[in-house]
Motif scaffolding. Sequence first.
Motif, PDB file in Angstrom:
ATOM      1  N   LEU A  55       0.804  -1.259  -0.189  1.00 59.74           N
ATOM      2  CA  LEU A  55       0.157  -0.035   0.041  1.00 59.74           C
ATOM      3  C   LEU A  55       0.985   1.657   0.695  1.00 59.74           C
ATOM      4  CD1 LEU A  55      -2.823  -1.133   2.503  1.00 59.74           C
ATOM      5  CD2 LEU A  55      -2.992  -0.971  -0.137  1.00 59.74           C
ATOM      6  N   MET A  56       2.190   1.268   0.238  1.00 59.96           N
ATOM      7  CA  MET A  56       2.949   2.549   1.197  1.00 59.96           C
ATOM      8  C   MET A  56       3.438   2.807  -0.493  1.00 59.96           C
ATOM      9  SD  MET A  56       1.786   3.959   3.242  1.00 59.96           S
ATOM     10  CE  MET A  56       3.255   4.805   3.894  1.00 59.96           C
ATOM     11  N   LYS A  57       3.905   1.595  -1.037  1.00 64.51           N
ATOM     12  CA  LYS A  57       4.973   1.616  -2.582  1.00 64.51           C
ATOM     13  C   LYS A  57       4.300   1.784  -3.278  1.00 64.51           C
ATOM     14  CE  LYS A  57       6.748  -2.103  -3.619  1.00 64.51           C
ATOM     15  NZ  LYS A  57       6.944  -3.454  -4.028  1.00 64.51           N
ATOM     16  N   ALA A  58       2.877   2.460  -3.391  1.00 73.61           N
ATOM     17  CA  ALA A  58       2.015   3.360  -4.438  1.00 73.61           C
ATOM     18  C   ALA A  58       1.427   4.323  -3.568  1.00 73.61           C
ATOM     19  CB  ALA A  58       0.651   2.737  -4.168  1.00 73.61           C
ATOM     20  N   GLN A  59       2.197   5.253  -2.047  1.00 70.42           N
ATOM     21  CA  GLN A  59       1.659   6.395  -2.119  1.00 70.42           C
ATOM     22  C   GLN A  59       3.284   7.047  -2.306  1.00 70.42           C
ATOM     23  OE1 GLN A  59      -0.758   7.591  -0.955  1.00 70.42           O
ATOM     24  NE2 GLN A  59      -2.101   5.615  -0.775  1.00 70.42           N
TER      25      GLN A  59
END
Length: 528
Positions: free
Chosen positions: A29-33
């Motif tokens: 999830l954080m990779k996309a963010q």
Amino acid sequence: MVSSLYTSSSLRIGGLASGIDTDSIIKELMKAQRIPLDRLNQDRQILLWQQEDYRAIYDSLRSFRDKVFNMKLQATYLAKKASSSNEAAVTATANPTATPGTYTVTVNKLATGVSKVSQIKLNDETKDGTILTLAEQFGITGTISFALEGSKGKKGTDYFNFDTTKDTIYDVVKKINDADLGITASYDSNLNRFILATTSTGTTAIIKVTEDSSYFLSGDKDLKDPTQKNGNNYLKLLLKGDGTADTGQDAEFNLSIGDATVQNYTSPTNTPTVAGITLTLKQGGGTSATITVSNDTDAVFNAIKDFVNAYNELIDKINKKLTEPRYRDYLPLTDEQREQLSDEQEKKWEEKARSGLLRGDSLLESVVSRMRATMSAIVPGLAAGCDALADVGITTLSYEERGKLYIDEAKLKDALQKDPDGVMNLFTKSAEKYAEKGIAMRLYDDVNSAMDLISDRAGTSSSYSTADNSAIGRQIAAVNERISIMEERLQQLEDRYWRQFTAMEQAIQQMNAQSAWLAMQLGMGQGR
């Protein structure tokens, strides 16, 4: 219950109740963010690389400016050379102010300093490998003291005291040298001789013993006469002990120019400068040499050639940056991408990512254009045939070479032979208006202007200021601020994800606990 599942951002444990790989899910999830943050870091890296490229060109301009400065000086074009008919007696170098011609130098005396050496071998310095004290070496008791005056030093005279039971001859050497009187002391342990000498030559170089009650340095009789009444003169130096100085000697020579002769020139050194000629006197006693001074066209030619080569190197460096290919698909690597590449792959990627960052840069294009215009300009007010670089054999060839200069060496040497003043004026002509200045004078202004433009755009690596107020410096500061804000926001987002998953784990755990309780109750009921 929450504390067992989620404690802080530094200690996170998930999936205990659900069996879900919480850590992997949040990372994805954080990779996309983090994609916008990665882009900001890439933008910052590109700005840093651009800044480095600009500053490298700035440093090259600064080095080139030194060469241009020399080309502004008339002394560069007035170089002289000197030759000697008797180099064993006199050699010479000519300064730009020397007048070409023939000079005769007759050396009557060479400049000397004062040098005093122990006339006989002193007592052995060592005994069983141990350095002897003054008492042991010379049979002296108590304290010895003396005062020396030399040709330099703040005090002029220095006083020395030694405890003969503790101090050695090397302490004497050290204290005399530390006094900085223009006198050096040394002790040769192989010959067992003490040496005292002046550091300069001429009549101002002196060694004076002003006090010596123990006659350690001086005596008033022949040192080889053991019956002298005024003491032992322990160091056997033949120094005067009557308060008068042992002095050096000035060089003395005659200089003839044509029919005129100047007698008895004196100099405290053997390298006097007369009429713009620096002589090195090597033999006295009336030896003579003929010094011939002439224009050194080879030195001027080499100076111009070095200047042109430096100009070509600078232009080539800037042009390479202006035409370097840009690979827009190769952005600076993120940390994650870097981990997936080998060192060699990372190096090759970065080379392409850095390439072309100044391609077609308008600032550098203007710098090159202005310098090229200067090198092809006509200098008004000079005689036709020597008012442009092309007239003396310095030209460009193909336009594709973007301003590279070539030298017709034969033509340049011919111009220096026939009209050295014309060549000098072509480079050094001074004027209030830029368009009326000589080539080197204009180019010096061009380089300074270019350095100012680059400094405003990217700053300089040699700046002593901690704040970078250049245009790129301000851009980097703005990106850093955005990165800081985004990192803080992402941290908050990641913490929120962890809180949400932790709440889910807590709910599942509670449900599991209730299910277990119900199962237990049902089991107990069936048992009854």
